[in-house]
Design a protein around this motif. Structure first.
Motif, PDB file in Angstrom:
ATOM      1  N   ASN A  41      23.253   0.816 -41.099  1.00 22.59           N
ATOM      2  CA  ASN A  41      22.076   1.690 -41.037  1.00 22.59           C
ATOM      3  C   ASN A  41      20.851   0.993 -40.452  1.00 22.59           C
ATOM      4  O   ASN A  41      19.753   1.017 -41.014  1.00 22.59           O
ATOM      5  CB  ASN A  41      21.757   2.249 -42.422  1.00 22.59           C
ATOM      6  CG  ASN A  41      22.746   3.318 -42.855  1.00 22.59           C
ATOM      7  OD1 ASN A  41      23.580   3.762 -42.070  1.00 22.59           O
ATOM      8  ND2 ASN A  41      22.664   3.731 -44.106  1.00 22.59           N
ATOM      9  N   ALA A  42      21.030   0.409 -39.288  1.00 25.31           N
ATOM     10  CA  ALA A  42      19.955  -0.364 -38.657  1.00 25.31           C
ATOM     11  C   ALA A  42      18.787   0.501 -38.206  1.00 25.31           C
ATOM     12  O   ALA A  42      17.710  -0.023 -37.902  1.00 25.31           O
ATOM     13  CB  ALA A  42      20.510  -1.134 -37.466  1.00 25.31           C
ATOM     14  N   TYR A  43      18.959   1.813 -38.153  1.00 21.03           N
ATOM     15  CA  TYR A  43      17.888   2.724 -37.753  1.00 21.03           C
ATOM     16  C   TYR A  43      16.867   2.955 -38.865  1.00 21.03           C
ATOM     17  O   TYR A  43      15.791   3.526 -38.627  1.00 21.03           O
ATOM     18  CB  TYR A  43      18.472   4.084 -37.354  1.00 21.03           C
ATOM     19  CG  TYR A  43      19.093   4.794 -38.537  1.00 21.03           C
ATOM     20  CD1 TYR A  43      18.356   5.679 -39.315  1.00 21.03           C
ATOM     21  CD2 TYR A  43      20.409   4.538 -38.917  1.00 21.03           C
ATOM     22  CE1 TYR A  43      18.913   6.300 -40.420  1.00 21.03           C
ATOM     23  CE2 TYR A  43      20.971   5.149 -40.010  1.00 21.03           C
ATOM     24  CZ  TYR A  43      20.234   6.033 -40.766  1.00 21.03           C
ATOM     25  OH  TYR A  43      20.789   6.626 -41.873  1.00 21.03           O
ATOM     26  N   ASP A  44      17.177   2.531 -40.083  1.00 21.36           N
ATOM     27  CA  ASP A  44      16.329   2.793 -41.246  1.00 21.36           C
ATOM     28  C   ASP A  44      15.103   1.884 -41.240  1.00 21.36           C
ATOM     29  O   ASP A  44      15.212   0.681 -40.998  1.00 21.36           O
ATOM     30  CB  ASP A  44      17.138   2.575 -42.527  1.00 21.36           C
ATOM     31  CG  ASP A  44      16.465   3.171 -43.748  1.00 21.36           C
ATOM     32  OD1 ASP A  44      15.329   2.765 -44.057  1.00 21.36           O
ATOM     33  OD2 ASP A  44      17.082   4.029 -44.396  1.00 21.36           O
ATOM     34  N   LYS A  45      13.918   2.446 -41.525  1.00 25.91           N
ATOM     35  CA  LYS A  45      12.679   1.667 -41.530  1.00 25.91           C
ATOM     36  C   LYS A  45      12.705   0.540 -42.556  1.00 25.91           C
ATOM     37  O   LYS A  45      11.980  -0.450 -42.410  1.00 25.91           O
ATOM     38  CB  LYS A  45      11.483   2.574 -41.811  1.00 25.91           C
ATOM     39  CG  LYS A  45      11.148   3.545 -40.709  1.00 25.91           C
ATOM     40  CD  LYS A  45       9.982   4.438 -41.136  1.00 25.91           C
ATOM     41  CE  LYS A  45       9.674   5.488 -40.099  1.00 25.91           C
ATOM     42  NZ  LYS A  45       8.640   6.429 -40.584  1.00 25.91           N
ATOM     43  N   SER A  46      13.496   0.704 -43.606  1.00 23.72           N
ATOM     44  CA  SER A  46      13.563  -0.353 -44.619  1.00 23.72           C
ATOM     45  C   SER A  46      14.312  -1.575 -44.099  1.00 23.72           C
ATOM     46  O   SER A  46      14.198  -2.665 -44.676  1.00 23.72           O
ATOM     47  CB  SER A  46      14.256   0.164 -45.886  1.00 23.72           C
ATOM     48  OG  SER A  46      15.627   0.456 -45.644  1.00 23.72           O
ATOM     49  N   LYS A  47      15.067  -1.402 -43.007  1.00 23.75           N
ATOM     50  CA  LYS A  47      15.787  -2.527 -42.415  1.00 23.75           C
ATOM     51  C   LYS A  47      14.933  -3.203 -41.345  1.00 23.75           C
ATOM     52  O   LYS A  47      14.824  -4.432 -41.308  1.00 23.75           O
ATOM     53  CB  LYS A  47      17.107  -2.036 -41.794  1.00 23.75           C
ATOM     54  CG  LYS A  47      18.026  -1.301 -42.769  1.00 23.75           C
ATOM     55  CD  LYS A  47      18.587  -2.215 -43.828  1.00 23.75           C
ATOM     56  CE  LYS A  47      19.379  -1.439 -44.859  1.00 23.75           C
ATOM     57  NZ  LYS A  47      20.507  -0.694 -44.314  1.00 23.75           N
ATOM     58  N   TYR A  48      14.387  -2.391 -40.447  1.00 17.97           N
ATOM     59  CA  TYR A  48      13.549  -2.906 -39.363  1.00 17.97           C
ATOM     60  C   TYR A  48      12.414  -1.914 -39.131  1.00 17.97           C
ATOM     61  O   TYR A  48      12.630  -0.695 -39.147  1.00 17.97           O
ATOM     62  CB  TYR A  48      14.356  -3.062 -38.066  1.00 17.97           C
ATOM     63  CG  TYR A  48      15.551  -3.974 -38.194  1.00 17.97           C
ATOM     64  CD1 TYR A  48      15.397  -5.363 -38.167  1.00 17.97           C
ATOM     65  CD2 TYR A  48      16.841  -3.448 -38.359  1.00 17.97           C
ATOM     66  CE1 TYR A  48      16.502  -6.197 -38.295  1.00 17.97           C
ATOM     67  CE2 TYR A  48      17.943  -4.279 -38.486  1.00 17.97           C
ATOM     68  CZ  TYR A  48      17.770  -5.657 -38.458  1.00 17.97           C
ATOM     69  OH  TYR A  48      18.854  -6.477 -38.592  1.00 17.97           O
ATOM     70  N   THR A  49      11.218  -2.422 -38.904  1.00 21.02           N
ATOM     71  CA  THR A  49      10.076  -1.543 -38.675  1.00 21.02           C
ATOM     72  C   THR A  49      10.284  -0.706 -37.422  1.00 21.02           C
ATOM     73  O   THR A  49       9.983   0.490 -37.397  1.00 21.02           O
ATOM     74  CB  THR A  49       8.780  -2.371 -38.550  1.00 21.02           C
ATOM     75  OG1 THR A  49       8.615  -3.172 -39.727  1.00 21.02           O
ATOM     76  CG2 THR A  49       7.566  -1.463 -38.397  1.00 21.02           C
ATOM     77  N   TYR A  50      10.772  -1.335 -36.369  1.00 17.43           N
ATOM     78  CA  TYR A  50      11.078  -0.652 -35.116  1.00 17.43           C
ATOM     79  C   TYR A  50      12.523  -0.943 -34.731  1.00 17.43           C
ATOM     80  O   TYR A  50      13.039  -2.032 -35.004  1.00 17.43           O
ATOM     81  CB  TYR A  50      10.151  -1.128 -33.994  1.00 17.43           C
ATOM     82  CG  TYR A  50       8.700  -0.763 -34.195  1.00 17.43           C
ATOM     83  CD1 TYR A  50       8.242   0.520 -33.903  1.00 17.43           C
ATOM     84  CD2 TYR A  50       7.789  -1.702 -34.663  1.00 17.43           C
ATOM     85  CE1 TYR A  50       6.910   0.863 -34.086  1.00 17.43           C
ATOM     86  CE2 TYR A  50       6.450  -1.374 -34.847  1.00 17.43           C
ATOM     87  CZ  TYR A  50       6.019  -0.083 -34.560  1.00 17.43           C
ATOM     88  OH  TYR A  50       4.700   0.252 -34.731  1.00 17.43           O
ATOM     89  N   PHE A  51      13.162   0.014 -34.051  1.00 17.13           N
ATOM     90  CA  PHE A  51      14.546  -0.200 -33.664  1.00 17.13           C
ATOM     91  C   PHE A  51      14.676  -1.370 -32.689  1.00 17.13           C
ATOM     92  O   PHE A  51      15.702  -2.048 -32.663  1.00 17.13           O
ATOM     93  CB  PHE A  51      15.157   1.065 -33.052  1.00 17.13           C
ATOM     94  CG  PHE A  51      16.650   0.998 -32.948  1.00 17.13           C
ATOM     95  CD1 PHE A  51      17.440   1.054 -34.082  1.00 17.13           C
ATOM     96  CD2 PHE A  51      17.282   0.850 -31.719  1.00 17.13           C
ATOM     97  CE1 PHE A  51      18.830   0.965 -34.007  1.00 17.13           C
ATOM     98  CE2 PHE A  51      18.656   0.768 -31.622  1.00 17.13           C
ATOM     99  CZ  PHE A  51      19.431   0.820 -32.773  1.00 17.13           C
ATOM    100  N   ALA A  52      13.635  -1.621 -31.911  1.00 18.90           N
ATOM    101  CA  ALA A  52      13.671  -2.774 -31.006  1.00 18.90           C
ATOM    102  C   ALA A  52      13.847  -4.075 -31.780  1.00 18.90           C
ATOM    103  O   ALA A  52      14.445  -5.034 -31.274  1.00 18.90           O
ATOM    104  CB  ALA A  52      12.399  -2.815 -30.165  1.00 18.90           C
ATOM    105  N   GLN A  53      13.338  -4.113 -33.015  1.00 16.50           N
ATOM    106  CA  GLN A  53      13.528  -5.308 -33.844  1.00 16.50           C
ATOM    107  C   GLN A  53      14.975  -5.430 -34.300  1.00 16.50           C
ATOM    108  O   GLN A  53      15.475  -6.542 -34.473  1.00 16.50           O
ATOM    109  CB  GLN A  53      12.575  -5.262 -35.038  1.00 16.50           C
ATOM    110  CG  GLN A  53      11.118  -5.389 -34.641  1.00 16.50           C
ATOM    111  CD  GLN A  53      10.170  -5.143 -35.796  1.00 16.50           C
ATOM    112  OE1 GLN A  53      10.450  -4.338 -36.687  1.00 16.50           O
ATOM    113  NE2 GLN A  53       9.041  -5.845 -35.791  1.00 16.50           N
ATOM    114  N   ALA A  54      15.649  -4.311 -34.482  1.00 17.61           N
ATOM    115  CA  ALA A  54      17.084  -4.358 -34.784  1.00 17.61           C
ATOM    116  C   ALA A  54      17.837  -4.964 -33.607  1.00 17.61           C
ATOM    117  O   ALA A  54      18.757  -5.765 -33.776  1.00 17.61           O
ATOM    118  CB  ALA A  54      17.601  -2.953 -35.084  1.00 17.61           C
TER     119      ALA A  54
END
Length: 346
Positions: A41-54
């Protein structure tokens, strides 16, 4: 023997983690011959603020949940909201300079825009698999079917996608034949490339009125495209979902056996595979891509969010020995030097 192998993996884990990112052998190996790490679930804000950070994270797999929004005829990105883009980190950014700054909670097309913009900044990145969970399945009746999915991905990412037709080349008539011949490219030759895996979603599988799930629908799509001479239009690999002992395709899609040769991705719970002693050598012998989820839950269990670097290395080594191609967990807090680790698959 299995216990001894696990102990050896635990003891040697710290050394493996340090050595792996610069391991020339792992980099030169074929895509089917390595084991890497992905983020659930890398799209979740709790994982990364922006998807580019994922994308920056170094992870070799990033999961995105999408809904076919039949009311608005758009692909929504959400864990539980079928008509809205809920709590996702995909932003309204179409150029490299707009990344890390725009409004989030965007649709799947915007996620792809972010990927395309990021790709311009990192053209030589390691291959990244996007695991697409179609939460409620496709809805071909309103123009949100496999064809439209392929068109959107192609419009946004073009030649940066490694597709089923690339694996087939000019030598093979099914993905199964190509995989068994180990026609996969090397990891080095996949630099700058993305791979899409599609799986059935939790809502779809719980719907008593839906018996035509994402896996079968996309499998039919691949078979029919090939028969029509249009296989190059396909952008994704469908996956057989759920850990099983032996070939899980043998009891699926009955009587539609014609789609079985179009499945070379397999996706299931790591603990079910490993703790039950399933013979996972089937996957590496045939050069299939095996994604083991919830890697932290394999005995002995480790933290699903904040394990130590040594624990991650040990788990990677252990599951590489159990023939996984990619292991996933909620380890988004780990550094890129950890998440980008790649080892040789047994």
């Amino acid at each position: 023997m299995q216990v001894l192998r696990r102990l050896a993996a635990l003891v040697g884990a710290a050394a493996v983690l340090v050595a792996v990112p610069g391991n020339a052998h792992a980099a030169a190996a074929k895509f089917s011959e390595t084991t890497a790490i992905g983020t659930h679930n890398a799209y979740d804000k709790s994982k990364y603020t922006y998807f580019a950070q994922a994308l920056d994270s170094g992870a070799s797999l990033l999961e995105i949940d999408i809904y076919a929004d039949s009311l608005n005829r758009r692909w929504r990105v959400s864990h539980s909201n079928p008509i809205g883009n809920n709590n996702n980190n995909c932003e309204d950014a179409k150029t490299p300079g707009e990344l890390y700054s725009k409004d989030r909670n965007q649709d799947f097309g915007s996620c792809l825009d972010n990927i395309a913009a990021w790709n311009q900044l990192h053209p030589d990145h390691a291959p990244i698999v996007f695991k697409i969970e179609m939460k409620a399945g496709f809805n071909n009746d309103v123009g949100l079917g496999p064809d439209e999915f392929d068109t959107l991905v192609d419009q946004k990412l073009g030649s940066s996608v490694y597709k089923p037709s690339d694996l087939l080349g000019s030598s093979y008539s099914t993905l199964d034949a190509a995989a068994k011949a180990n026609a996969w490219p090397s990891r080095d030759s996949l630099k700058g490339k993305f791979v899409f895996e599609v799986i059935p979603g939790t809502v779809e599988m719980k719907n008593p009125f839906d018996h035509y799930w994402t896996d079968q629908e996309y499998g039919d799509h691949l078979r029919d495209l090939y028969a029509a001479g249009n296989i190059a239009r396909a952008e994704a690999f469908p996956a057989v979902l759920g850990a099983a002992n032996g070939d899980p395709r043998s009891s699926r899609w009955t009587p539609d056996a014609s789609i079985r040769p179009w499945f070379v991705f397999f996706d299931g719970d790591a603990a079910t595979y490993v703790n039950n002693g399933y013979d996972t050598s089937f996957y590496s012998t045939n050069h299939y891509i095996l994604i083991m989820t919830d890697a932290a839950g394999v005995s002995p269990a480790i933290s699903s969010t904040t394990p130590t670097d040594a624990e991650v290395a040990a788990r990677l080594a252990l599951l590489a020995g159990d023939h996984a191609s990619i292991i996933t967990s909620d380890w988004s807090a780990k550094s890129a030097s950890v998440l980008s680790s790649v080892v040789t698959r047994s």
